[in-house]
Design a protein around this motif. Structure first.
Motif, PDB file in Angstrom:
ATOM      1  N   GLY A 192       0.780  -1.223   0.000  1.00 45.17           N
ATOM      2  CA  GLY A 192       0.000   0.000   0.000  1.00 45.17           C
ATOM      3  C   GLY A 192       0.814   1.277   0.000  1.00 45.17           C
ATOM      4  O   GLY A 192       2.015   1.276   0.233  1.00 45.17           O
ATOM      5  N   ARG A 193       0.121   2.353  -0.290  1.00 45.96           N
ATOM      6  CA  ARG A 193       0.733   3.679  -0.293  1.00 45.96           C
ATOM      7  C   ARG A 193       0.868   4.163   1.133  1.00 45.96           C
ATOM      8  O   ARG A 193      -0.081   4.185   1.893  1.00 45.96           O
ATOM      9  N   LYS A 194       2.085   4.538   1.489  1.00 46.61           N
ATOM     10  CA  LYS A 194       2.357   5.081   2.822  1.00 46.61           C
ATOM     11  C   LYS A 194       3.655   5.855   2.766  1.00 46.61           C
ATOM     12  O   LYS A 194       4.281   5.954   1.718  1.00 46.61           O
ATOM     13  N   VAL A 195       4.073   6.372   3.892  1.00 45.59           N
ATOM     14  CA  VAL A 195       5.354   7.058   3.970  1.00 45.59           C
ATOM     15  C   VAL A 195       6.421   6.001   4.252  1.00 45.59           C
ATOM     16  O   VAL A 195       6.427   5.379   5.309  1.00 45.59           O
ATOM     17  N   TYR A 196       7.274   5.793   3.274  1.00 45.02           N
ATOM     18  CA  TYR A 196       8.388   4.871   3.402  1.00 45.02           C
ATOM     19  C   TYR A 196       9.643   5.684   3.691  1.00 45.02           C
ATOM     20  O   TYR A 196       9.737   6.850   3.332  1.00 45.02           O
ATOM     21  N   PHE A 197      10.616   5.052   4.338  1.00 45.18           N
ATOM     22  CA  PHE A 197      11.884   5.733   4.536  1.00 45.18           C
ATOM     23  C   PHE A 197      13.018   4.727   4.601  1.00 45.18           C
ATOM     24  O   PHE A 197      12.832   3.568   4.958  1.00 45.18           O
ATOM     25  N   PHE A 257       9.488   9.443   1.849  1.00 49.53           N
ATOM     26  CA  PHE A 257       8.650   9.752   0.693  1.00 49.53           C
ATOM     27  C   PHE A 257       7.304   9.056   0.824  1.00 49.53           C
ATOM     28  O   PHE A 257       7.197   7.982   1.416  1.00 49.53           O
ATOM     29  N   LEU A 258       6.301   9.719   0.282  1.00 45.87           N
ATOM     30  CA  LEU A 258       4.992   9.098   0.155  1.00 45.87           C
ATOM     31  C   LEU A 258       5.048   8.322  -1.143  1.00 45.87           C
ATOM     32  O   LEU A 258       5.343   8.895  -2.202  1.00 45.87           O
ATOM     33  N   GLY A 259       4.828   7.024  -1.056  1.00 44.30           N
ATOM     34  CA  GLY A 259       5.009   6.242  -2.267  1.00 44.30           C
ATOM     35  C   GLY A 259       4.266   4.934  -2.290  1.00 44.30           C
ATOM     36  O   GLY A 259       3.605   4.545  -1.327  1.00 44.30           O
ATOM     37  N   ASP A 260       4.418   4.292  -3.421  1.00 42.33           N
ATOM     38  CA  ASP A 260       3.820   2.985  -3.653  1.00 42.33           C
ATOM     39  C   ASP A 260       4.921   1.932  -3.593  1.00 42.33           C
ATOM     40  O   ASP A 260       6.060   2.180  -3.996  1.00 42.33           O
ATOM     41  N   PRO A 261       4.579   0.755  -3.090  1.00 46.92           N
ATOM     42  CA  PRO A 261       5.578  -0.301  -2.930  1.00 46.92           C
ATOM     43  C   PRO A 261       6.044  -0.852  -4.274  1.00 46.92           C
ATOM     44  O   PRO A 261       5.417  -0.607  -5.311  1.00 46.92           O
ATOM     45  N   PRO A 262       7.134  -1.607  -4.250  1.00 45.31           N
ATOM     46  CA  PRO A 262       7.631  -2.220  -5.481  1.00 45.31           C
ATOM     47  C   PRO A 262       6.600  -3.163  -6.097  1.00 45.31           C
ATOM     48  O   PRO A 262       5.793  -3.764  -5.394  1.00 45.31           O
ATOM     49  N   LYS A 263       6.662  -3.263  -7.413  1.00 48.18           N
ATOM     50  CA  LYS A 263       5.805  -4.200  -8.147  1.00 48.18           C
ATOM     51  C   LYS A 263       6.594  -5.485  -8.386  1.00 48.18           C
ATOM     52  O   LYS A 263       7.810  -5.518  -8.229  1.00 48.18           O
ATOM     53  N   LYS A 264       5.912  -6.525  -8.754  1.00 43.91           N
ATOM     54  CA  LYS A 264       6.565  -7.823  -8.941  1.00 43.91           C
ATOM     55  C   LYS A 264       7.659  -7.788 -10.001  1.00 43.91           C
ATOM     56  O   LYS A 264       8.666  -8.464  -9.867  1.00 43.91           O
TER      57      LYS A 264
END
Length: 148
Positions: free
Chosen positions: A24-29, A113-120
């Motif tokens: 999901g979209r969240k703040v990753y760091f 960053f606010l972002g989307d996780p890696p895709k397959k």
């Protein structure tokens, strides 16, 4: 997001294998790579390599990280001012870490960053949402769950 949700659930640190742990979209760091070539621009995207990686591997005499994570920032809607701001923050954070003489410090150069996780198809590339990115040289304190 529910307002009662603790910030420790809104933020996700990047580390270790990409086994579907990022959802999901969240703040990753994560920590920023300190190499001189940690930023590349290809087409309409800016890529920033992180220090965070899958695992440490030893190949003969050399050892090092395997599969570093990176983030992609879409440049099509990004002003030159915002791009310069991101790159300057990144530069200052890495310079601060490299020049800090305190051997006991737990401070590192981080990117949030606010972002989307890696895709397959690219398990180590995060996509930044709406260019929400900030870099800082600081210490990340552990979170404590105050809910019982």
């Amino acid at each position: 997001m529910d307002l009662k949700t603790g910030y420790q659930y809104a933020f996700k640190r990047i580390k270790g294998k990409s086994d579907g742990q990022y959802k999901g979209r969240k703040v990753y760091f994560g920590r920023v790579s300190l190499s001189e070539d940690n930023v590349t621009e290809k087409g309409n995207q800016l890529f920033i390599e992180l220090y965070e990686f899958d695992k440490w591997v030893k190949n003969g005499e050399k050892s090092g990280p395997n599969r570093n994570y990176s983030i992609a920032i879409d440049l099509t809607g990004l002003s030159n001012h915002k791009k310069t701001k991101i790159l300057n923050e990144l530069t200052f954070a890495t310079i601060d870490q490299k020049s800090d003489k305190d051997k006991e410090t737990k401070k590192k150069a981080y990117i949030f960053f606010l972002g989307d996780p890696p895709k397959k198809d690219d398990a180590y590339l995060f996509t930044v949402y709406e260019n929400y990115v900030v870099c800082r040289y600081d210490e990340i304190l552990p979170t404590v769950n105050s809910e019982k």
